[in-house]
Design an enzyme around this catalytic site. Structure first.
Site, short mmCIF file in Angstrom:
data_model
loop_
_atom_site.label_atom_id
_atom_site.label_comp_id
_atom_site.label_asym_id
_atom_site.label_seq_id
_atom_site.Cartn_x
_atom_site.Cartn_y
_atom_site.Cartn_z
N CYS A 140 -3.79 -13.25 7.75
CA CYS A 140 -4.49 -12.53 8.82
C CYS A 140 -5.57 -13.38 9.49
O CYS A 140 -6.00 -13.10 10.61
CB CYS A 140 -5.11 -11.25 8.28
N HIS A 283 -10.26 -8.61 12.72
CA HIS A 283 -8.87 -8.39 12.30
C HIS A 283 -8.68 -6.91 12.02
O HIS A 283 -9.52 -6.26 11.38
CB HIS A 283 -8.56 -9.22 11.05
N ASN A 313 -1.51 -3.03 11.21
CA ASN A 313 -2.03 -4.36 10.86
C ASN A 313 -0.96 -5.39 11.21
O ASN A 313 0.08 -5.46 10.55
CB ASN A 313 -2.35 -4.39 9.36
N1 ACO Z 1 0.89 8.05 1.45
C1 ACO Z 1 0.41 8.97 0.58
N2 ACO Z 1 -0.23 8.62 -0.56
C2 ACO Z 1 -0.36 7.30 -0.81
C3 ACO Z 1 0.13 6.31 0.05
C4 ACO Z 1 0.77 6.72 1.23
N3 ACO Z 1 1.26 5.87 2.12
N4 ACO Z 1 -0.16 5.10 -0.46
C5 ACO Z 1 -0.80 5.32 -1.62
N5 ACO Z 1 -0.92 6.65 -1.83
C6 ACO Z 1 -1.57 7.32 -2.95
C7 ACO Z 1 -1.64 6.48 -4.20
O1 ACO Z 1 -0.45 6.58 -4.94
C8 ACO Z 1 -2.83 7.10 -4.90
O2 ACO Z 1 -2.40 8.27 -5.53
P1 ACO Z 1 -3.00 8.69 -6.96
O3 ACO Z 1 -4.48 8.90 -6.72
O4 ACO Z 1 -2.27 9.93 -7.29
O5 ACO Z 1 -2.73 7.55 -7.88
C9 ACO Z 1 -3.75 7.52 -3.76
O6 ACO Z 1 -2.92 7.59 -2.59
C10 ACO Z 1 -4.89 6.54 -3.51
O7 ACO Z 1 -4.34 5.21 -3.44
P2 ACO Z 1 -5.27 3.96 -3.17
O8 ACO Z 1 -4.42 2.74 -3.18
O9 ACO Z 1 -6.47 4.02 -4.06
O10 ACO Z 1 -5.75 4.27 -1.68
P3 ACO Z 1 -6.90 3.59 -0.87
O11 ACO Z 1 -7.88 4.58 -0.44
O12 ACO Z 1 -7.43 2.34 -1.55
O13 ACO Z 1 -6.14 3.12 0.45
C11 ACO Z 1 -5.24 1.15 1.46
C12 ACO Z 1 -5.09 2.18 0.36
C13 ACO Z 1 -5.16 1.86 2.80
C14 ACO Z 1 -4.10 0.16 1.33
C15 ACO Z 1 -6.60 0.44 1.32
O14 ACO Z 1 -6.79 0.02 -0.01
C16 ACO Z 1 -6.73 -0.74 2.23
O15 ACO Z 1 -6.78 -0.62 3.43
N6 ACO Z 1 -6.85 -1.95 1.67
C17 ACO Z 1 -7.05 -3.15 2.44
C18 ACO Z 1 -5.79 -3.63 3.06
C19 ACO Z 1 -6.11 -4.86 3.91
O16 ACO Z 1 -7.16 -4.96 4.46
N7 ACO Z 1 -5.21 -5.76 4.05
C20 ACO Z 1 -5.60 -6.92 4.86
C21 ACO Z 1 -4.90 -8.04 4.55
S1 ACO Z 1 -3.25 -7.85 5.10
C22 ACO Z 1 -2.65 -9.45 5.31
O17 ACO Z 1 -3.30 -10.44 5.10
C23 ACO Z 1 -1.21 -9.51 5.74
#
Ligand code: ACO
Length: 356
Positions: A140, A283, A313
Site C-alpha cells: 500500500c 492510504h 482498499n
Molecule cells: N463480516 C461479518 N463479521 C466479520 C467479518 C465480516 N466480513 N470479518 C470478521 N468478522 C467477525 C470476526 O469473525 C469476529 O467475530 P468474533 O468476535 O465472533 O470472533 C468479529 O467480526 C471481529 O473481528 P475482528 O477481526 O476483530 O474485527 P475488527 O474490528 O478488527 O475489523 C478489520 C477487522 C476491518 C480487518 C480491521 O482489523 C482492519 O481494518 N484492519 C486493518 C486493515 C488494513 O489497514 N490493511 C492495510 C494494509 S492492506 C495492504 O497492504 C494490501
C-alpha cells in the site's frame, strides 16, 4: 525503533528550512505535479453482493471499514490495462505526449508477471519507448515510495517528466471464501506525472520511506507451504495459497499510530502545522483508521480525504486515485501543501509532503 514501527533516527529528509517551511536553496530544480489520471473497472461489487458470497452484511462492513462498494476487474483485465488508461488520462491532463516521458514507475503488489515489469510493458504500450520502466513492491505504500523517488530523480537533472502509477487487481489474489479479507479490497489505478520546473518553491519538501520486514507475516501472500510463517508468529493463514493473508488487528494498531505520528513529524519538519495543509491524502485502508488520526490531529473532515466508501482498499492505487479526484474537482491549487501518507505490507510506510 518505536513500538509503532517508526524509526527514531528518522529516514525523513526535509528539503525545507524548518522555521519557515520554505524550500531550501540546495534544491536547484523544482518539481511540479503536471497531471493526474485514474481508472477503475466497470464492474461494481456492493456489500450486499458480498453478503451472497460469504457470511457478512452491509452493516458490519460499512461500520467497521467505511466501505460500501468496490470495483472488480473481469478475468481478462490486468494491471496493465488499468495503468494504460490512467496514464493516458494523466498525459492528456498534463498536456504531454508519451514520448515526453523519461521514466515510468509502477507501484503494484499484483503485477501480471514477476518479469517483465508492468512498467516496461506500459512504456511500450503507450508509445513511450525508450523511457525507463520499473516496478516497485511496497504494497500500500508503493505509490508514495514512487512519488518520493520521482522527486529525487527529477532533482538529479537527468529526468524531466516521471510518471508514477499505483495499480492493483487485488481481486485476483483475494480468497473469496475468507470474509475477514475479501470485504476489504478493490481494483483500480491512479497515475501522476511529475515534471521539472524552474519554480524552486514547488516540489517535495519532506519525505520518509520506512520498513520493518520483521513483521512480514502480518500481511503476506504465500505461494506455497514454504512461505508460511513458522509457529509462534501468530500469523493468519486462511488455507488458500496465492491470496492475501492479514492480521487485521495488528495492522489496525500499526496504522492508527503510524498515521498520526507520521503526519505530526512531517509538518513539524517543515515548520508547518496540520492546519497549514490543504489536504492530507492517506492510504485508504479503513475509514475508522483515517478518522481516528484526523480527530487526534484536530483536522476538519474536508482536510483528510476519504473515498474508501466507493473503492475499498486498492492498496498502491488508493493515494493516486484520491489525488486525481481532488485535482479533477479543482480542489487543489498551485502553492497548496499536500501530504501523502501510506502504510501496508512489508511492513512499509512512507510520507511525502509537497508544495504544489
Ligand atoms: N463480516 C461479518 N463479521 C466479520 C467479518 C465480516 N466480513 N470479518 C470478521 N468478522 C467477525 C470476526 O469473525 C469476529 O467475530 P468474533 O468476535 O465472533 O470472533 C468479529 O467480526 C471481529 O473481528 P475482528 O477481526 O476483530 O474485527 P475488527 O474490528 O478488527 O475489523 C478489520 C477487522 C476491518 C480487518 C480491521 O482489523 C482492519 O481494518 N484492519 C486493518 C486493515 C488494513 O489497514 N490493511 C492495510 C494494509 S492492506 C495492504 O497492504 C494490501
Amino acid at each position: 525503533m518505536n513500538a509503532d514501527g517508526l524509526s527514531d533516527q528518522g529516514t525523513g529528509q526535509a528539503t525545507s528550512t524548518p522555521s519557515t517551511g520554505s524550500t531550501s536553496s540546495t534544491k536547484s530544480i523544482g518539481v511540479r505535479l503536471a497531471g493526474t489520471g485514474m481508472a477503475v473497472p466497470a464492474k461494481v461489487l456492493t456489500n450486499d453482493d458480498l453478503a451472497k458470497i460469504v457470511d457478512t452484511n452491509d452493516e458490519w462492513i460499512s461500520q467497521r471499514t467505511g466501505i460500501r462498494q468496490r470495483h472488480i476487474v473481469e478475468k481478462e483485465q490486468t494491471v496493465r490495462d488499468l495503468s494504460i488508461e490512467a496514464l493516458q488520462q494523466a498525459l492528456t491532463n498534463a498536456d504531454l505526449k508519451p514520448a515526453d516521458l523519461d521514466m515510468v514507475i509502477c507501484a503494484t503488489l499484483s503485477p501480471e508477471m514477476c518479469t517483465p515489469s508492468t512498467a516496461a510493458r506500459v512504456v511500450a504500450d503507450i508509445g513511450a519507448t525508450p523511457a525507463g520502466g520499473v516496478d516497485i513492491s511496497a504494497a500500500c505504500s508503493g505509490w508514495v515510495y514512487g512519488a518520493n523517488m520521482a522527486a529525487g530523480l527529477i532533482q538529479t537533472g537527468f529526468y524531466r517528466h516521471v510518471a508514477v502509477i499505483g495499480v492493483e487487481t487485488l481481486s485476483k489474489i483475494t480468497n473469496w471464501e475468507d470474509r475477514s479479507t475479501c470485504v476489504l479490497f478493490g481494483d483500480g489505478a491512479g497515475a501522476a506525472i511529475f515534471s521539472a520546473t524552474d519554480n524552486k518553491d514547488q516540489g517535495c519538501l519532506y519525505q520518509t520511506m520506512g520498513s520493518d520486514g520483521g513483521r512480514w507475516h502480518e500481511l503476506y501472500c504465500p505461494k506455497d507451504e514454504s512461505d508460511l510463517p513458522s509457529n509462534g508468529h501468530g500469523a493468519q493463514f486462511s488455507g488458500q495459497y496465492n491470496t492475501l493473508q492479514m492480521n487485521g488487528r495488528e495492522i489496525y494498531k500499526f496504522a492508527v499510530s503510524t498515521l498520526r505520528r507520521s503526519i505530526d513529524k512531517a509538518v513539524k519538519a517543515c515548520g508547518l502545522t496540520p492546519a497549514d495543509l490543504a489536504v492530507v491524502i492517506p492510504h485508504q485502508s479503513n475509514a475508522r483508521i483515517i478518522e481516528s488520526a484526523r480527530d487526534k490531529l484536530g483536522l476538519p473532515p474536508e482536510r483528510m480525504y476519504i473515498n474508501i466508501d466507493r473503492y475499498g482498499n486498492t492498496s498502491a492505487a488508493s493515494v493516486p486515485i484520491c489525488l486525481h479526484e481532488l485535482m479533477d474537482d479543482g480542489k487543489l491549487s498551485t502553492g497548496d501543501h499536500v501530504l501523502f501518507i501510506a502504510l501496508g505490507g512489508g511492513l512499509t510506510w512512507a510520507t511525502s509532503l509537497w508544495r504544489l
